[in-house]
Design a protein around this motif. Structure first.
Motif, PDB file in Angstrom:
ATOM      1  N   SER A 113       0.845  -1.187   0.000  1.00  0.00           N
ATOM      2  CA  SER A 113       0.000   0.000   0.000  1.00  0.00           C
ATOM      3  C   SER A 113       0.884   1.242   0.000  1.00  0.00           C
ATOM      4  O   SER A 113       1.180   1.829   1.043  1.00  0.00           O
ATOM      5  CB  SER A 113      -0.920   0.007   1.226  1.00  0.00           C
ATOM      6  OG  SER A 113      -1.727   1.163   1.244  1.00  0.00           O
ATOM      7  N   ALA A 114       1.342   1.608  -1.179  1.00  0.00           N
ATOM      8  CA  ALA A 114       2.274   2.726  -1.324  1.00  0.00           C
ATOM      9  C   ALA A 114       1.895   3.540  -2.538  1.00  0.00           C
ATOM     10  O   ALA A 114       1.192   3.080  -3.432  1.00  0.00           O
ATOM     11  CB  ALA A 114       3.709   2.208  -1.463  1.00  0.00           C
ATOM     12  N   PHE A 308      -5.789   1.742   6.081  1.00  0.00           N
ATOM     13  CA  PHE A 308      -5.018   2.441   7.114  1.00  0.00           C
ATOM     14  C   PHE A 308      -3.893   1.549   7.630  1.00  0.00           C
ATOM     15  O   PHE A 308      -2.721   1.931   7.653  1.00  0.00           O
ATOM     16  CB  PHE A 308      -5.966   2.841   8.247  1.00  0.00           C
ATOM     17  CG  PHE A 308      -5.335   3.599   9.381  1.00  0.00           C
ATOM     18  CD1 PHE A 308      -5.488   4.974   9.478  1.00  0.00           C
ATOM     19  CD2 PHE A 308      -4.611   2.951  10.364  1.00  0.00           C
ATOM     20  CE1 PHE A 308      -4.937   5.682  10.541  1.00  0.00           C
ATOM     21  CE2 PHE A 308      -4.045   3.634  11.432  1.00  0.00           C
ATOM     22  CZ  PHE A 308      -4.205   5.018  11.513  1.00  0.00           C
ATOM     23  N   LEU A 309      -4.232   0.331   8.053  1.00  0.00           N
ATOM     24  CA  LEU A 309      -3.243  -0.580   8.624  1.00  0.00           C
ATOM     25  C   LEU A 309      -2.230  -1.044   7.585  1.00  0.00           C
ATOM     26  O   LEU A 309      -1.033  -1.159   7.878  1.00  0.00           O
ATOM     27  CB  LEU A 309      -3.948  -1.786   9.253  1.00  0.00           C
ATOM     28  CG  LEU A 309      -4.841  -1.482  10.459  1.00  0.00           C
ATOM     29  CD1 LEU A 309      -5.576  -2.738  10.910  1.00  0.00           C
ATOM     30  CD2 LEU A 309      -4.009  -0.903  11.606  1.00  0.00           C
ATOM     31  N   ALA A 310      -2.700  -1.311   6.370  1.00  0.00           N
ATOM     32  CA  ALA A 310      -1.785  -1.752   5.317  1.00  0.00           C
ATOM     33  C   ALA A 310      -0.755  -0.676   4.993  1.00  0.00           C
ATOM     34  O   ALA A 310       0.420  -0.977   4.729  1.00  0.00           O
ATOM     35  CB  ALA A 310      -2.569  -2.128   4.064  1.00  0.00           C
ATOM     36  N   THR A 311      -1.172   0.588   5.026  1.00  0.00           N
ATOM     37  CA  THR A 311      -0.251   1.686   4.736  1.00  0.00           C
ATOM     38  C   THR A 311       0.769   1.852   5.851  1.00  0.00           C
ATOM     39  O   THR A 311       1.956   2.088   5.590  1.00  0.00           O
ATOM     40  CB  THR A 311      -1.028   2.994   4.528  1.00  0.00           C
ATOM     41  OG1 THR A 311      -2.027   2.802   3.525  1.00  0.00           O
ATOM     42  CG2 THR A 311      -0.108   4.119   4.099  1.00  0.00           C
ATOM     43  N   VAL A 312       0.341   1.720   7.088  1.00  0.00           N
ATOM     44  CA  VAL A 312       1.272   1.803   8.222  1.00  0.00           C
ATOM     45  C   VAL A 312       2.309   0.684   8.133  1.00  0.00           C
ATOM     46  O   VAL A 312       3.516   0.905   8.305  1.00  0.00           O
ATOM     47  CB  VAL A 312       0.505   1.740   9.557  1.00  0.00           C
ATOM     48  CG1 VAL A 312       1.476   1.595  10.723  1.00  0.00           C
ATOM     49  CG2 VAL A 312      -0.346   2.991   9.743  1.00  0.00           C
ATOM     50  N   LEU A 313       1.857  -0.537   7.864  1.00  0.00           N
ATOM     51  CA  LEU A 313       2.777  -1.669   7.767  1.00  0.00           C
ATOM     52  C   LEU A 313       3.726  -1.516   6.584  1.00  0.00           C
ATOM     53  O   LEU A 313       4.904  -1.880   6.661  1.00  0.00           O
ATOM     54  CB  LEU A 313       1.983  -2.972   7.639  1.00  0.00           C
ATOM     55  CG  LEU A 313       1.265  -3.429   8.909  1.00  0.00           C
ATOM     56  CD1 LEU A 313       0.265  -4.536   8.589  1.00  0.00           C
ATOM     57  CD2 LEU A 313       2.276  -3.913   9.944  1.00  0.00           C
ATOM     58  N   THR A 314       3.222  -0.984   5.481  1.00  0.00           N
ATOM     59  CA  THR A 314       4.072  -0.743   4.316  1.00  0.00           C
ATOM     60  C   THR A 314       5.171   0.244   4.659  1.00  0.00           C
ATOM     61  O   THR A 314       6.339   0.049   4.293  1.00  0.00           O
ATOM     62  CB  THR A 314       3.228  -0.212   3.143  1.00  0.00           C
ATOM     63  OG1 THR A 314       2.315  -1.238   2.722  1.00  0.00           O
ATOM     64  CG2 THR A 314       4.105   0.192   1.970  1.00  0.00           C
ATOM     65  N   GLY A 318       9.976  -0.451   5.304  1.00  0.00           N
ATOM     66  CA  GLY A 318      11.187   0.183   4.803  1.00  0.00           C
ATOM     67  C   GLY A 318      11.316   0.205   3.294  1.00  0.00           C
ATOM     68  O   GLY A 318      12.378   0.560   2.773  1.00  0.00           O
ATOM     69  N   ILE A 319      10.259  -0.144   2.562  1.00  0.00           N
ATOM     70  CA  ILE A 319      10.331  -0.090   1.103  1.00  0.00           C
ATOM     71  C   ILE A 319      10.297   1.358   0.630  1.00  0.00           C
ATOM     72  O   ILE A 319       9.810   2.236   1.338  1.00  0.00           O
ATOM     73  CB  ILE A 319       9.169  -0.872   0.453  1.00  0.00           C
ATOM     74  CG1 ILE A 319       7.836  -0.165   0.734  1.00  0.00           C
ATOM     75  CG2 ILE A 319       9.141  -2.323   0.910  1.00  0.00           C
ATOM     76  CD1 ILE A 319       6.729  -0.551  -0.199  1.00  0.00           C
TER      77      ILE A 319
END
Length: 427
Positions: A113-114, A308-314, A318-319
């Motif tokens: 999610s970037a 929301f959560l997917a973006t935080v984890l992304t 460190g990508i």
């Protein structure tokens, strides 16, 4: 000499605009590639996303340090360091620009999610910094101002919004422009945006939303959207700052020691969230947001949470990848939820637009830039006052919850670069 300077800067702006447009094209192909790989077999993301996350972070750490994350904090840090005549080669360079484009697209191929908009800021700033050495007299335009103009040109070209690029330069990146050079630098920002328009056409990033402000109903929507998105965006910013502010925690120490394995773990969680959301939390969020704006598509209630959560984890992984487009997707999903609960029916789309600008303003704490970006992206000039009001409310609430995200992240890069030997000195 004046015309040689202008021609050099315009060549830089054209080059930056073309590179950002190429980045956009590659990003679209990467998103389509992930959709093709997982079509009918979404569970494959459990294998693809962690594997690509580990590959991307491994390459970033080994060959492209400084390319991780959004890119906007790096550009802010570079403008500060360049103003102090300190090296910036590990923050803005063509090596980093190549890594940002290639690895950013590879991450999108993995379903993370970037977005590409924040990275486009670092890419364009790197191009403009390269051209600084070719100015007929390097002192005519200061290196910090050229880096700043490059970052703003990246926003202008990435979103096809030249006016937003100018606002971004003043509000977020530099807070000021040298009076003697502001006209020349602003022309480079506009030219980069015009290059994007020339290549891709004068399109609206998310389509067109036809809506007008209408009395007390609009005022209530502004208040609800501003408060809700201000609180949610403030939490989002605090989460992204968590590793920097609590680096002594065991989790972040383990990430520093094992970045590749940590990226794999984050990728696995992103894949799980994607399965839970039926694929809606994968990618930049551009497709889903466009559907909401253009056709009023219904979303499940959990769309905002999973994105929301997917973006935080992304981000934690460190990508190389930005948060602009995912943040707008979160805001759109929040607006869709509010409209559904309030049973607004055909009046839902203005609330979606207000929540988009509210969440983005809360995350960045740059209300004017956020309002202009959303206004230009969906051609909603009839809502300019309500968009700006929502942005101001959301930004004020977020500011009470924590510092400015990009400015705070930039401090980490400034400290790291200040401790680095000066072998990458400005040329």
């Amino acid at each position: 000499m004046r015309w040689r300077t202008r021609l050099t800067l315009w060549a830089a702006a054209i080059s930056a605009g073309l590179l950002v447009v190429g980045f956009a094209w590659l990003a679209e192909r990467a998103l389509a590639g992930f959709a093709w790989l997982t079509a009918g077999h979404l569970w494959l993301a459990l294998l693809i996303t962690p594997a690509i996350g580990m590959l991307v972070v491994g390459l970033t750490v080994r060959f492209f340090p400084g390319a991780q994350g959004s890119g906007i904090p790096q550009v802010i840090a570079a403008t500060r360091l360049a103003g102090q005549h300190k090296p910036v080669g590990r923050l803005v360079s063509m090596r980093i620009a190549v890594g940002k484009v290639g690895l950013g697209c590879l991450a999108l191929l993995g379903g993370f999610s970037a977005g590409r908009e924040g990275p486009s800021v670092q890419v364009a700033a790197s191009v403009m910094h390269l051209f600084h050495r070719w100015l007929p007299h390097a002192r005519i335009i200061r290196a910090p101002d050229l880096i700043l103009a490059g970052g703003a040109a990246g926003i202008a070209a990435a979103f096809n919004t030249p006016l937003a690029g100018i606002a971004f330069a003043v509000e977020e990146l530099g807070r000021k422009l040298e009076t003697r050079t502001s006209g020349v630098l602003l022309s480079t920002i506009i030219l980069a945006g015009m290059v994007a328009i020339g290549v891709q056409g004068n399109y609206n990033y998310f389509g067109k939303l036809s809506a007008q402000e209408s009395g007390w109903g609009t005022a209530l929507a502004v208040l609800v959207a501003g408060v809700a998105c201000g609180l949610l965006g403030g939490v989002f910013s605090r989460l992204l700052l968590w590793p920097q502010r609590h680096a002594h925690w065991r989790l972040w120490r383990w990430r520093a020691a094992h970045p590749v394995w940590f990226a794999g773990a984050c990728g696995l969680l992103v894949a799980v969230l994607g399965l839970i959301s039926g694929g809606m939390s994968f990618g930049s969020g551009y497709g889903i947001t466009t559907q909401i704006i253009n056709s009023g598509a219904d979303l499940p209630w959990h769309a905002a949470i999973t994105r929301f959560l997917a973006t935080v984890l992304t981000y934690f992984s460190g990508i190389p990848g930005g948060i602009f487009a995912p943040a707008l997707a979160v805001g759109a999903a929040v607006g869709a939820d509010i409209a559904h609960w309030a049973q607004l029916g055909s009046a839902a789309l203005p609330v979606v637009a207000l929540c988009m600008v509210g969440f983005l303003a809360a995350v960045t704490q740059s209300p004017i830039t956020s309002a202009i970006i959303v206004m230009e992206m969906i051609d909603s000039h009839g809502m300019v006052i309500s968009l700006l009001a929502t942005a101001l409310v959301a930004s004020a609430i977020s500011a009470r919850m924590g510092p400015e995200l990009y400015q705070q992240l930039a401090l980490g890069f400034v400290r790291a670069q200040s401790a680095t030997p000066a072998r990458d000195a400005i040329k």
